[in-house]
Write an enzyme that holds these catalytic residues in place. Structure first.
Site, PDB file in Angstrom:
ATOM      1  N   ASP A  44       0.927  -1.067   0.032  1.00 35.94           N
ATOM      2  CA  ASP A  44      -0.198   0.041  -0.140  1.00 35.94           C
ATOM      3  C   ASP A  44       0.889   1.294  -0.002  1.00 35.94           C
ATOM      4  O   ASP A  44       0.554   1.985  -0.844  1.00 35.94           O
ATOM      5  CB  ASP A  44      -0.971  -0.047   1.228  1.00 35.94           C
ATOM      6  CG  ASP A  44      -1.660   1.178   1.476  1.00 35.94           C
ATOM      7  OD1 ASP A  44      -2.612   1.477   0.730  1.00 35.94           O
ATOM      8  OD2 ASP A  44      -1.371   1.850   2.333  1.00 35.94           O
ATOM      9  N   GLU A 116      -2.221  -5.417  -3.680  1.00 37.91           N
ATOM     10  CA  GLU A 116      -1.157  -4.525  -2.650  1.00 37.91           C
ATOM     11  C   GLU A 116      -0.072  -5.650  -1.944  1.00 37.91           C
ATOM     12  O   GLU A 116       1.191  -5.373  -1.988  1.00 37.91           O
ATOM     13  CB  GLU A 116      -1.708  -3.999  -1.526  1.00 37.91           C
ATOM     14  CG  GLU A 116      -2.805  -2.779  -2.078  1.00 37.91           C
ATOM     15  CD  GLU A 116      -3.323  -1.903  -1.009  1.00 37.91           C
ATOM     16  OE1 GLU A 116      -3.616  -0.724  -1.207  1.00 37.91           O
ATOM     17  OE2 GLU A 116      -3.714  -2.611  -0.122  1.00 37.91           O
TER      18      GLU A 116
END
Length: 225
Positions: A44, A116
């Site tokens: 992320d 992610e």
């Protein structure tokens, strides 16, 4: 490495030297203690940096707010889930029995988290530059279609889309108080949003304007969380 993971590597445009890293990135927490949550956290952050730099260089005249809105449109859960679907990540996910039965391999939040996590795994194995190349390749069409005008939606719409992309409940708007004469009122509105410690408040001459201002404040605060 299994044939399934080899095929995924081709779709990703990256071949893992350590197949266990890819397997962990594809493992949801429902499947065991060794899962992709930590890799997701790392991915992320890497994704945000790569997208932020690309936007910073692509739109030199854009304000901070405009850059923030553009970034949010790219890194929100809904967008990540669509990219994951294009890469057919769902076919490779490792899920627990409950998630398998409930169709977890199609769930947007699980797909977004896995993407992610894969970014995080690539970063650990190959570094930031390789991550950048892969991310820009996966997002190529979306990046090419961006313009400052493409994000000229009102704050309430942008806030709603952001929350939907994150799989969160929609905001609630409530009038806190109304001051002044009927022909010259000032209305205070509170925007209650999941993820914020307290509602965002704004004042304006109409409820509609106050709601838009409160949404803008809430969205800005969410970008800082």
């Amino acid at each position: 490495m299994t044939l399934e993971l080899q095929r995924l590597g081709k779709r990703l445009g990256y071949s893992f030297q350590d197949s266990s890293a890819l397997e962990q990135a594809l493992t949801h927490r429902s499947a065991g203690a060794t899962n992709n949550e930590r890799l997701e956290f790392l991915g992320d952050a890497v994704l945000s940096v790569v997208v932020a730099q690309w936007l910073f260089e692509r739109f030199p005249s854009a304000s901070e707010g405009e850059l923030t809105r553009l970034r949010a449109s790219l890194v929100k859960g809904g967008t990540l889930a669509k990219v994951a679907q294009e890469l057919s990540l769902g076919d490779c996910l490792r899920l627990g029995g409950g998630e398998l039965k409930s169709g977890g391999h199609r769930r947007a939040s699980i797909l977004a988290d896995a993407l992610e996590a894969i970014i995080g795994a690539i970063f650990l194995e190959a570094g930031l530059e390789t991550c950048r190349e892969r991310i820009l390749d996966w997002f190529d069409e979306r990046l090419a279609g961006l313009s400052l005008g493409s994000e000229e939606k009102d704050a309430k719409t942008r806030l709603q889309e952001y929350l939907q992309g994150q799989g969160l409940p929609l905001p609630e708007y409530n009038v806190v108080c109304t001051e002044g004469d009927p022909h010259n009122q000032i209305i205070t509105v509170a925007c209650d949003v999941p993820g914020l410690p307290e509602p965002a408040r704004a004042r304006a001459s109409s409820r509609k304007k106050a709601e838009k201002r409160a949404a803008e404040i809430a969205l800005s605060a969410l970008m800082q969380v």
